[in-house]
Design an enzyme around this catalytic site. Structure first.
Site, PDB file in Angstrom:
ATOM      1  N   HIS A   5      37.543   0.911  91.084  1.00  0.00           N
ATOM      2  CA  HIS A   5      37.619   1.433  92.454  1.00  0.00           C
ATOM      3  C   HIS A   5      36.331   2.210  92.756  1.00  0.00           C
ATOM      4  CE1 HIS A   5      40.626   3.203  95.620  1.00  0.00           C
ATOM      5  NE2 HIS A   5      39.665   2.496  96.166  1.00  0.00           N
ATOM      6  N   HIS A  40      44.753   0.733  83.036  1.00  0.00           N
ATOM      7  CA  HIS A  40      45.047   1.602  84.177  1.00  0.00           C
ATOM      8  C   HIS A  40      43.810   2.417  84.559  1.00  0.00           C
ATOM      9  CE1 HIS A  40      47.782   4.290  86.590  1.00  0.00           C
ATOM     10  NE2 HIS A  40      46.788   5.140  86.354  1.00  0.00           N
ATOM     11  N   GLU A  41      43.195   3.051  83.568  1.00  0.00           N
ATOM     12  CA  GLU A  41      42.025   3.883  83.848  1.00  0.00           C
ATOM     13  C   GLU A  41      40.844   3.046  84.338  1.00  0.00           C
ATOM     14  OE1 GLU A  41      42.324   7.011  84.089  1.00  0.00           O
ATOM     15  OE2 GLU A  41      44.327   7.032  83.221  1.00  0.00           O
ATOM     16  N   HIS A  52      40.934   2.593  88.023  1.00  0.00           N
ATOM     17  CA  HIS A  52      40.269   3.683  88.750  1.00  0.00           C
ATOM     18  C   HIS A  52      38.751   3.491  88.722  1.00  0.00           C
ATOM     19  CE1 HIS A  52      43.799   6.006  89.531  1.00  0.00           C
ATOM     20  NE2 HIS A  52      44.063   6.264  88.276  1.00  0.00           N
TER      21      HIS A  52
END
Length: 697
Positions: free
Chosen positions: A495, A488-489, A492
């Site tokens: 991105h 999940h991290e 980020h």
């Protein structure tokens, strides 16, 4: 193939082939040594902060070789900001105004973002104190700039000059509008009297919010004599006081859970008063700024756009979800009857315990069985495989310079594209240590932007987790949930790495709240797909690949009661919308929460409780708590339409990178999603996406 093996590798292969005669698992799986990346993260850290070489300063900021350097770096950034303010005020209406504004933003973010991270993560209190002071000083400077009439007028001249504005590219136009919105958030466009009130209300709201969050975590103390003998020592006891500091939701004793629920959530008048004042303050802020409600102000620029859309999304999802929730609650009622035949009715304090109980009863999941397959190094290998396949990039461990990192076990990664070279840097602070925040987070230290000479300012981010450090014999081992959080991290982080915006103001995760979580939630689907997991999930000792039946069982267990969990989040999100909607409120917030829970949750409200006074997210999210559900709906749609058939498809990965990730917040988020999916998503599409994920379980 044997011609390319070393003597050692041939010997190892012979041993493993011999073992495979008695192990069908090993026979069908490929065997390989750890990659260089995995080896770095699986090894016990031997890195020491160098002292013999020149200290380059934290994140290679030369001033930050010592705590006193923060004042120097701050002074340098503020001096640069002053020069840019003067340039902006005197600039004629053109795209150059936007460029100067972004440089101004970058000059301040360069030190503010770094200091914001160091103040919570550095193990040396001297550094955290210095960083804290810098955060306050830069924040004060930003507040002053937000009331700079000359800056505002320069930007307004550009926006009013249609010829100059239309001559700019789409991203520059959007960034100019976002900067103006930031100004208006500070009330600079208001008459003097209203502006002063606006600034005062903002300051008041910050204080009230901080006090509310602090109070939401406070324990409740009661005279231990008020508790039955068999209960009082289930809680912390200090003299004559029993202290309840949580819901004790996992305690197998029904009475302990009931007592904790009713005491911990008993209405606190001070908290209630703080929330009332905060809501009134926010509503006044919205009205002065020209919005009918705080929700409308908060939702400007998001994918949802307004509170009506959010409420429709939540309302429709709630109704469509109800049949699945009803089925799940019947299972919980049956479990309650088995667990405690003398008290068969399902209560609010039962659900968490019973969900875990039923899952364990049916699937007998034991995290310790999975952890050997998810060494930190193996998981990093998995991420590398995904990114290489989807985007043609690799994660390469590089040695940090002397003074560049804040702890000896921090690993620096270079994100490298096979054709375009280095795209940015990720600093991995994964091991637990005293005083470190117990939360997985992504921090932007430096945003990417196009520089004057045509080169690109490479982004730097930090990912923090709190894993157990490796030992000399055992690498860091993760549960599947920890691995999912890591993925999940990294969503980020990618991105941030893959955004190629002109302006750092809109780079990477600097985008709408209900869009920012889409890339990170999408990564969770990769973490749960066996076609991906079998590429890297190997036992750290035997190198055996994780058996498919194990991950299938784990995923099935996680999907149990997913509808109930979703309903709970819908309930909280709707409450958030109502509180930040029309004012004045006609009832107390406790009464409003009672109505919301009884309408949107299948588990009824418990009289004389006030769960919402423990809901600190009302402060941080403020009318945006729905964002995670919205992002999940979008991410699920992207996964099913674009990646489900072939999760490591390079063509689709490249399209996703260029269509969505590359733009950060530089384009309208709903337009990015539309370009990716080939259609504009309606509220019904999003509801179907959210509910279908549960129905497919």
């Amino acid at each position: 193939m044997a011609a390319y093996l070393s003597t050692h590798q041939k010997s190892l292969l012979r041993v493993l082939l011999k073992q495979s005669r008695t192990s069908t698992c090993l026979k069908r799986n490929k065997v390989a040594t750890w990659s260089p990346l995995a080896a770095v993260f699986n090894a016990k850290s031997k890195q020491k902060l160098k002292t013999s070489q020149q200290n380059v300063g934290l994140f290679e900021m030369p001033e930050l070789t010592s705590p006193t350097g923060f004042a120097e770096a701050e002074k340098k950034s503020l001096k640069e900001a002053d020069e840019l303010v003067e340039a902006a005020v005197n600039a004629p209406p053109s795209q150059e105004v936007v460029v100067i504004f972004d440089k101004l933003s970058d000059a301040l973010c360069r030190i503010a973002d770094l200091a914001d991270f160091i103040r919570v993560a550095h193990p040396d209190k001297r550094f955290t104190s210095a960083a804290e002071q810098t955060c306050m000083n830069v924040s004060a400077a930003v507040e002053k700039l937000n009331t700079n009439v000359g800056l505002h007028q320069s930007l307004k001249r550009l926006l009013d000059d249609k010829s100059a504005f239309n001559a700019m590219d789409e991203e520059s136009q959007r960034v100019a509008e976002l900067f103006m919105f930031d100004f208006e958030q500070s009330g600079i466009h208001l008459p003097e009297a209203e502006r002063k009130e606006f600034v005062q209300l903002n300051a008041e709201a910050m204080v009230l919010g901080s006090q509310f969050v602090h109070g939401s975590h406070m324990p409740v103390s009661v005279d231990k004599s008020l508790l039955p003998d068999h209960l009082r020592y289930s809680f912390s006891v200090d003299g004559n006081q029993a202290k309840i500091n949580s819901l004790h939701a996992e305690n197998p004793d029904d009475l302990v859970r009931e007592a904790a629920y009713k005491i911990y959530l008993y209405p606190n008048q001070d908290q209630s008063d703080l929330l009332d004042k905060l809501l009134k303050c926010r509503h006044k802020i919205a009205n002065i700024a020209g919005f009918p409600t705080y929700a409308e102000r908060a939702l400007r620029g998001t994918m949802a756009k307004n509170s009506k859309t959010v409420s429709q999304f939540l309302e429709k999802a709630s109704k469509k979800l109800l049949p699945s929730v009803t089925e799940e609650l019947e299972m919980l009622k049956e479990a309650k009857a088995r667990h405690n035949p003398s008290s068969k009715s399902l209560k609010a304090w039962d659900s968490h315990f019973l969900i875990q109980h039923v899952r364990n009863e049916k699937f007998k999941i034991n995290n310790s069985e999975f952890m050997p397959y998810f060494s930190l190094g193996a998981c990093m290998d998995g991420l590398n495989i995904i990114f290489q396949n989807l985007y043609g990039i690799s994660l390469e461990s590089v040695e940090a310079e002397n003074g560049e990192v804040w702890a000896p076990d921090v690993q620096k990664l270079e994100v490298r594209h096979k054709e375009d070279g280095i795209l940015g840097y990720i600093f991995c602070d994964f091991c637990d240590r005293a005083g470190k925040p117990q939360q997985d987070c992504h921090f932007t230290i430096r945003g990417g932007r196009l520089l004057d000479d045509g080169t690109y300012q490479l982004p730097k981010v930090v990912l923090t987790c709190c894993f157990d450090p490796p030992t000399s014999s055992t690498p860091t081992l993760l549960t599947h949930g920890m691995m999912e959080n890591l993925f999940h991290e990294f969503g980020h982080a990618m991105h941030s790495m893959l955004a190629r915006t002109k302006y750092q103001h809109v780079t990477g995760t600097r985008c709408a709240t209900d869009f920012a979580e889409v890339p990170s939630i999408l990564m969770e689907y990769f973490a749960n797909d066996y076609r991906v997991l079998r590429q890297f999930a190997r036992h750290y000792q035997s190198k055996e690949t994780l058996p498919e039946e194990m991950i299938s069982k784990l995923c099935d267990s996680k999907k149990m009661f997913a509808a109930h969990s979703l309903q709970t989040q819908i309930c909280y999100s709707m409450f958030d919308q109502v509180l930040h909607g029309n004012h004045p409120l006609t009832e107390t917030t406790t009464k409003i929460y009672e109505h919301i829970q009884n309408k949107y949750s299948s588990i009824p409200y418990v009289p004389n409780t006030a769960w919402h006074l423990r809901f600190g997210h009302l402060v941080g999210y403020g009318a945006k708590y729905y964002s995670y559900l919205y992002s999940r709906a979008v991410a699920h749609r992207i996964w099913t339409q674009c990646f489900f058939k072939d999760p490591l498809n390079r063509e689709m990965g490249e399209r996703y990178k260029e269509t969505m990730l590359a733009h950060g917040g530089g384009k309208e988020p709903s337009l990015l999603v539309e370009n990716m999916l080939g259609k504009q998503l309606t509220t019904d599409d999003l509801v179907d996406s959210l509910v279908n994920e549960v129905s497919n379980s």
